[in-house]
Write a protein that holds these residues in place. Structure first.
Motif, short mmCIF file in Angstrom:
data_model
loop_
_atom_site.label_atom_id
_atom_site.label_comp_id
_atom_site.label_asym_id
_atom_site.label_seq_id
_atom_site.Cartn_x
_atom_site.Cartn_y
_atom_site.Cartn_z
N LEU A 272 60.52 39.51 20.45
CA LEU A 272 59.48 39.51 21.48
C LEU A 272 58.41 38.78 20.61
CD1 LEU A 272 59.94 42.73 23.50
CD2 LEU A 272 60.48 40.50 24.35
N ALA A 273 58.18 39.29 19.60
CA ALA A 273 56.77 38.61 18.80
C ALA A 273 56.95 37.45 18.10
CB ALA A 273 56.42 40.01 17.71
N GLU A 274 58.27 37.04 17.90
CA GLU A 274 58.62 35.74 17.07
C GLU A 274 57.83 34.69 17.75
OE1 GLU A 274 62.45 33.50 15.84
OE2 GLU A 274 62.62 35.23 17.15
N THR A 275 57.77 34.28 18.77
CA THR A 275 57.23 33.08 19.28
C THR A 275 55.68 33.20 19.58
OG1 THR A 275 57.82 33.84 21.70
CG2 THR A 275 59.45 32.41 20.50
N ARG A 276 55.00 34.45 19.38
CA ARG A 276 53.78 34.53 19.76
C ARG A 276 52.75 34.92 18.43
NH1 ARG A 276 53.75 39.12 24.44
NH2 ARG A 276 55.62 39.76 23.19
N PHE B 210 64.04 25.64 5.78
CA PHE B 210 64.21 26.61 4.83
C PHE B 210 63.20 27.69 5.40
CE2 PHE B 210 65.52 23.19 1.94
CZ PHE B 210 66.95 23.58 1.86
N ASP B 211 62.11 27.48 5.64
CA ASP B 211 61.21 28.45 6.08
C ASP B 211 61.70 29.29 7.27
OD1 ASP B 211 59.18 28.01 4.19
OD2 ASP B 211 57.99 26.81 5.28
N ARG B 212 62.26 28.47 8.26
CA ARG B 212 62.68 29.37 9.38
C ARG B 212 64.05 30.27 9.01
NH1 ARG B 212 63.83 32.23 12.50
NH2 ARG B 212 64.37 32.02 14.92
N PHE B 213 64.84 29.76 8.12
CA PHE B 213 65.87 30.63 7.72
C PHE B 213 65.30 31.88 6.94
CE2 PHE B 213 69.08 27.36 8.41
CZ PHE B 213 69.94 28.20 8.84
N ARG C 115 64.26 37.70 6.30
CA ARG C 115 63.46 38.50 6.33
C ARG C 115 63.38 39.78 7.30
NH1 ARG C 115 57.40 37.39 8.07
NH2 ARG C 115 58.40 37.84 10.05
N ASP C 116 63.48 39.23 8.60
CA ASP C 116 63.55 39.88 9.79
C ASP C 116 64.94 40.80 9.82
OD1 ASP C 116 61.27 39.21 10.69
OD2 ASP C 116 62.20 37.71 12.37
N GLN C 117 66.03 40.15 9.25
CA GLN C 117 67.22 40.92 8.94
C GLN C 117 67.16 42.05 7.76
OE1 GLN C 117 68.89 39.90 12.07
NE2 GLN C 117 70.54 40.39 10.72
N ALA C 118 66.11 41.65 6.76
CA ALA C 118 66.16 42.66 5.95
C ALA C 118 65.50 44.01 6.45
CB ALA C 118 65.26 42.11 4.62
N LEU C 119 64.34 43.76 7.32
CA LEU C 119 63.66 44.99 7.99
C LEU C 119 64.64 45.61 8.97
CD1 LEU C 119 60.28 43.39 8.76
CD2 LEU C 119 61.03 44.63 6.55
N THR D 273 52.72 41.44 13.00
CA THR D 273 53.13 40.64 14.26
C THR D 273 51.98 40.80 15.37
OG1 THR D 273 54.47 42.28 15.14
CG2 THR D 273 55.57 40.49 13.43
N CYS D 274 52.43 40.16 16.47
CA CYS D 274 51.35 40.41 17.34
C CYS D 274 51.88 41.54 18.34
CB CYS D 274 51.31 39.28 18.42
SG CYS D 274 52.87 38.95 19.20
N CYS D 275 51.03 42.13 19.06
CA CYS D 275 51.30 43.33 19.65
C CYS D 275 52.11 43.11 20.88
CB CYS D 275 49.73 43.81 20.37
SG CYS D 275 48.54 44.01 19.18
#
Length: 518
Positions: free
Chosen positions: A260-264, A226-229, A234-238, A272-274
């Motif tokens: 790009l920032a998802e995995t880092r 559920f956390d991954r969904f 959340r990203d889709q809302a943004l 998120t990361c830079c």
């Protein structure tokens, strides 16, 4: 936990699992952790029914157990997971959007059954797709989609049994190591093909089953992460907010930066990361139709917009960007609450509320001047919002004696308090919508069953190539008043279902913001 939240959890358990499971779940919500013996006494249900209800709740990740202070297993209901039952249609829809019909059916099977082995999921989905389409789908294709879901962490392993002593009445130890959470087991695809094409009854298959016919993953169960969904939602809302404010190209650029920032970076970090400008250029040109000269203006607009979707942290190399998740969520939450204020109290109250969000602290006289509303109306609207707890007042004494004549009050918005209050009202609204839908279905049960029978007869007649006259006669079994009533009932039920989805979407944004504030 609030009464409204308890009521919503209870009605969701009844809708999905029936009255017995609802009774056990409601008891666990009221009393907290309870051993099996107390559950049997308080529920006044037979031992087997209580055990079966607990098994269902554990299977669907709604109850956890641990050893209590007296050495006996105690069961606790996970109310946050119970509320997610309202969000299951969104999980299935997102899986279809990302991975097609196969991904949709895999997530649907896992949500329906709670926990399943990989071989069982692949077998069931392959069979359903073969029945639905003439060409069918191969086992390898279904397995590949399941592997993709695991690799992107939408599906994860369940905890496995670590230790259990049958002689002692204690709870077994369940655990799963992080390195094994997304490890794909080997399965025998030829066994799935064999079972799919076999017409033997299941009882006979079990009798002749040998060690070679067993799947190697029979003890490895999977469930939906559920956390991954929630991270994806959340990203889709943004991205949706960026599309509405600045257009689809700005949304595509923001989507690329988030990917790009998802995995880092930590998915639940405030920022998120830079990501460097050069990385954005390469990824956007590669993945979208946006040309390179268009990217810098959109990056500038995203960083300068009041929604705070993107921030520029450094100027080296053309710029380094980060997505300010917390600030963007705050803007979304403020927009939701302003919409609630406008719907309930009107546009002038909304103007006062928006003014206090911008200016933070204001006196009554300052509100009158800045809102450009007559003094009498301003007082009425301000105190109405104060009475409904959308505004708070901060007392500022000019002297130590706190005399009323020498004390003034500053009005302000406590966004966390208002957010929690709106969430509570969403719980009540969702509970009322589900209860009303159940009532509508129950009141028109006879008509709905009659329509199902008529449709089944018509389908049989068409399969047998019957005359149109016979079909028309069967259709006339439902009178025009009954058709009008059925149409009205379906319209009301559809509206209630849509309202539940919209309420869940609102609750999702608000609870995300509350968790970030914590």
């Amino acid at each position: 936990m609030s009464k409204a939240k308890n009521n919503l959890c209870s009605v969701l358990l009844k809708e999905h699992f029936g009255e017995v499971v609802q009774k056990i779940g409601t008891l666990l919500m009221k009393k907290g952790s309870m051993p099996l013996r107390l559950l049997i006494i308080d529920s006044k249900l037979p031992l087997q029914k209580v055990k079966k209800a607990l098994c269902v709740l554990i299977q669907h990740n709604l109850v956890e157990f641990k050893v209590g202070s007296r050495g006996f297993p105690e069961y606790t209901l996970l109310t946050d997971n119970a509320l997610l039952l309202l969000r299951y249609p969104r999980y299935i829809y997102n899986a279809k959007t990302l991975y097609g019909d196969t991904g949709e059916l895999i997530i649907e099977e896992l949500l329906t059954n709670g926990q399943m082995t990989m071989s069982a999921v692949v077998g069931k989905v392959t069979l359903r797709l073969s029945e639905a389409t003439e060409s069918g789908v191969s086992v390898n294709q279904v397995k590949d989609v399941f592997v993709k879901l695991v690799e992107t962490q939408f599906v994860q392993r369940c905890s496995v049994l670590q230790s259990f002593d049958a002689e002692k009445p204690v709870a077994p130890t369940m655990n799963v190591y992080e390195k094994e959470m997304y490890l794909i087991p080997e399965i025998k695809l030829h066994l799935i093909r064999k079972s799919e094409g076999s017409d033997e009854p299941p009882a006979k298959k079990r009798r002749v089953e040998t060690q070679e016919d067993k799947q190697p993953d029979e003890d490895i169960y999977w469930r939906v992460n559920f956390d991954r969904f929630h991270h994806y939602l959340r990203d889709q809302a943004l991205i949706t907010a960026a599309s509405r404010r600045l257009g689809p190209k700005a949304a595509d650029i923001l989507r690329t930066i988030l990917r790009l920032a998802e995995t880092r970076s930590d998915p639940w970090a405030p920022t998120t990361c830079c990501v460097s400008q050069q990385e954005v250029f390469e990824a956007v040109v590669k993945e979208t139709n946006i040309v390179k000269p268009e990217i810098p203006p959109y990056l500038s607009v995203l960083t300068e917009d009041s929604a705070s979707l993107l921030s520029k942290v450094e100027d080296r190399g053309g710029g380094v960007y980060t997505v300010t998740t917390y600030k963007a969520l705050q803007q979304l939450v403020e927009a939701i609450i302003m919409s609630v204020v406008e719907d309930r109290f009107g546009s002038k109250c909304c103007r006062i509320f928006r003014l206090l969000l911008m200016k933070k602290y204001l006196e009554q006289k300052q509100i009158e001047d800045l809102a450009m509303i007559p003094a009498k109306d301003t007082k009425e609207y301000t105190y109405k919002l104060f009475q409904e707890k959308f505004l708070n007042a901060h007392e500022v004494p000019r002297t130590m004696d706190h005399a009323p004549s020498r004390t003034f009050f500053l009005f302000y918005v406590n966004i966390s308090q208002v957010c929690r209050m709106v969430v509570e009202r969403c719980y009540k609204a969702a509970h009322n919508a589900i209860s009303r839908q159940e009532w509508e279905t129950r009141e028109n049960k006879r008509l709905l069953e009659k329509q199902q029978r008529v449709e089944a007869i018509i389908a049989t007649l068409r399969e047998n190539s019957a005359d149109q006259t016979q079909i028309d006669e069967v259709e006339e079994m439902i009178t025009p008043p009954e058709r009008a009533q059925l149409s009205h009932t379906k319209s009301v039920v559809n509206k209630l279902e849509r309202s539940q989805l919209q309420l869940d979407e609102t609750m999702f944004i608000l609870t995300l913001f509350i968790n970030f504030r914590k």
